[in-house]
Motif scaffolding. Structure first.
Motif, PDB file in Angstrom:
ATOM      1  N   LYS A   1       7.848  -7.602   1.457  1.00 49.37           N
ATOM      2  CA  LYS A   1       7.524  -6.308   2.064  1.00 49.37           C
ATOM      3  C   LYS A   1       6.747  -6.550   3.350  1.00 49.37           C
ATOM      4  CE  LYS A   1       4.390  -2.919   2.821  1.00 49.37           C
ATOM      5  NZ  LYS A   1       2.970  -2.936   3.178  1.00 49.37           N
TER       6      LYS A   1
ATOM      7  N   GLY B   1       0.762   4.282   1.981  1.00 48.71           N
ATOM      8  CA  GLY B   1       0.771   2.873   1.552  1.00 48.71           C
ATOM      9  C   GLY B   1       1.877   2.587   0.539  1.00 48.71           C
TER      10      GLY B   1
ATOM     11  N   ASP C   1       4.310  -0.696  -0.417  1.00 51.65           N
ATOM     12  CA  ASP C   1       3.919  -1.776  -1.341  1.00 51.65           C
ATOM     13  C   ASP C   1       4.592  -1.552  -2.695  1.00 51.65           C
ATOM     14  OD1 ASP C   1       2.117  -2.754   0.563  1.00 51.65           O
ATOM     15  OD2 ASP C   1       0.439  -1.593  -0.233  1.00 51.65           O
TER      16      ASP C   1
ATOM     17  N   LYS D   1      -7.900  -0.798   0.758  1.00 47.72           N
ATOM     18  CA  LYS D   1      -6.569  -0.249   1.013  1.00 47.72           C
ATOM     19  C   LYS D   1      -5.509  -1.326   1.246  1.00 47.72           C
ATOM     20  CE  LYS D   1      -8.065   4.335   2.140  1.00 47.72           C
ATOM     21  NZ  LYS D   1      -9.470   4.493   2.467  1.00 47.72           N
ATOM     22  N   ILE D   2      -5.825  -2.566   0.893  1.00 48.87           N
ATOM     23  CA  ILE D   2      -4.846  -3.632   1.152  1.00 48.87           C
ATOM     24  C   ILE D   2      -3.559  -3.465   0.355  1.00 48.87           C
ATOM     25  CG2 ILE D   2      -6.151  -5.203  -0.392  1.00 48.87           C
ATOM     26  CD1 ILE D   2      -4.852  -7.161   2.097  1.00 48.87           C
TER      27      ILE D   2
HETATM   28 MG    MG Z   1      -0.463  -0.809   3.433  1.00 48.07          MG
END
Ligand code: MG
Ligand code: ADP
Ligand code: ASP
Length: 411
Positions: free
Chosen positions: A7, A151, A154, A209-210
């Motif tokens: 990704k 996000g 992911d 927020k990884i």
């Molecule tokens: Mg992200």
């Protein structure tokens, strides 16, 4: 020869040059004989741009139309990446979420993946193609376009890896792994060689927020080998592991997470009688507001002060709901503060160590930082503090728990 699902996040495909660099990287893997399925995000800033366009037209657009709009960002990158691959002589096919058939529920803007049809992807892989899938999106049973929450690419990557039983899901981003805390905030933050799913889930839930929380949940549930790496430089990244390592010297704390998106509300002087907590919290949840930390304290005068935190965006709405509740309960007053932040220390090593919380409180006290709320679980301690002390607190805790010295020797 392995099957990798990779990704690439927004910064990693943020310009035509970056997309070309990703194509070069994919070529290397392909030349080594690996099969590749790639999930990509929109170019960095694009999803935000689309959201602000919508707000210019309508203050609260319908979630269905928002999904039709924001899903377009990823459609641009899948096509550009396939063109870059074909230019390099690598056969490739791009698919939107609904073309693959990433089936989700109908909860627009925060849909959950229910099923992935892998037949088409497997057919392409058998033909030697690289398959490029738009992240962050799917379609519900009626064919409506849905998105998976910010996000969410992911989660697309991890879900594809689970469905295809990939050898590894590799999340390529703009940092070279998971760090002890956000390396953009603490200069001395160190890359972790490994972190357990349990810890990663806490870190994500508490504000790091990884990785999107759901991607970590998914990877844990389906036992997907997951690695976070840099798309800009070579390196082993960070492996998210199922087992706790049986090393002799396990760090007590693996990382520090923080969250600025919080606000605190207190109903003062509530009569101390059964049913009060539900009388306060039911209207809040009926208004679709999620509550995080809750503290209730009994005063000597047989009343209680009831405090809880919500997302900062919900602060005004929650205050309005509480004012009505307070009048009904004959409570004294409603007070609030939306300039707070939550800082949390996370580590499975906490289970076997006493005194972790007091060490945390001591480190904060030494910096003159007042703790407003505390909550603990088996593997984390969270505190609410004034937002202006956030960075100071994270740095102080990073040193107090010796995280500047974490061993990051490569495998
Ligand atoms: Mg992200
Ligand atoms: P992408 O666009 O690739 O999905 P994100 O911006 O979503 O990337 O996630 C990567 C960012 O996460 C990093 O740039 C970093 O600032 C932030 N981050 C927060 N906490 C951590 C952490 N503990 N370790 C590494 N990065 C972190
Ligand atoms: N483009 C989406 C976002 O900005 C999804 C993602 O990047 O993962 O949230």
């Amino acid at each position: 020869m392995a099957l990798y699902v990779q990704k690439y996040g927004g910064t990693s495909v943020g310009s035509v040059e970056r997309i070309e660099a990703v194509a070069d990287k994919l070529k290397k893997f392909k030349d080594q004989g690996h099969d590749l399925v790639v999930a990509v995000s929109a170019m960095s800033g694009e999803t935000n741009r689309l959201i602000s366009l919508a707000k210019e037209v309508q203050e609260t657009p319908s979630p269905r139309e928002m999904d039709v709009l924001v899903s377009t960002g990823e459609q641009v990158t899948i096509a550009l990446l396939c063109m870059a691959l074909e230019k390099r002589g690598i056969p490739a096919r791009s698919y939107t979420g609904s073309q693959v058939r990433i089936l989700t529920d109908s909860a627009h803007t925060k849909a959950r993946i229910q099923d992935i049809d892998v037949e088409r992807i497997q057919g392409d892989l058998a033909q030697g193609r690289v398959v490029v899938v738009a992240g962050f999106q799917g379609a519900d049973a009626e064919g409506n376009i849905t998105t998976l929450g910010r996000g969410g690419s992911d989660t697309t990557g991890v879900a594809l890896a689970a469905a295809l039983k990939a050898d590894e899901c590799q999340i390529y981003t703009d940092v070279d792994g998971v760090y002890t805390t956000d390396p953009r905030v603490v200069e001395g933050a160190c890359r972790l060689e490994r972190i357990t799913f349990e810890e990663m889930l806490e870190m994500a839930s508490l504000g790091s927020k990884i990785l999107q929380i759901r991607s970590v949940e998914f990877a844990g549930k389906y036992k997907v080998p997951l690695r976070v790496l840099s798309s800009f430089e070579e390196g082993p990244g960070t492996l998210i592991t199922i087992e706790e390592e049986e090393t002799v010297e396990k760090p007590v704390i693996s990382g520090i997470a923080f969250n600025r998106d919080e606000a605190k509300l207190t109903v003062l002087g509530v009569p101390d009688i059964p049913g009060v907590a539900s009388k306060i919290l039911v209207p809040v949840s009926d208004a679709n507001i999620e509550v995080d930390m809750i503290v209730q304290n009994i005063a000597a005068d047989q009343t209680t002060d009831f405090t809880f935190t919500v997302h900062r965006n919900d602060y005004n709405k929650a205050e309005e709901v509480l004012r009505a509740v307070a009048t009904e309960l004959e409570a004294r007053e409603v007070v609030g503060n939306n300039k707070i932040a939550k800082v949390s220390i996370v580590g499975v090593g906490m289970r076997s160590h006493a005194g972790v919380a007091s060490k945390m409180f001591d480190a904060l006290a030494k910096e003159g930082i007042n703790i407003q709320m505390i909550s603990t679980s088996e593997i984390k301690v969270s505190v609410v503090i004034a937002e202006k002390y956030l960075e100071l607190a994270v740095r102080a805790l990073h040193s107090a728990f010796d995280l500047d010295k974490v061993d990051t020797v490569s495998e």
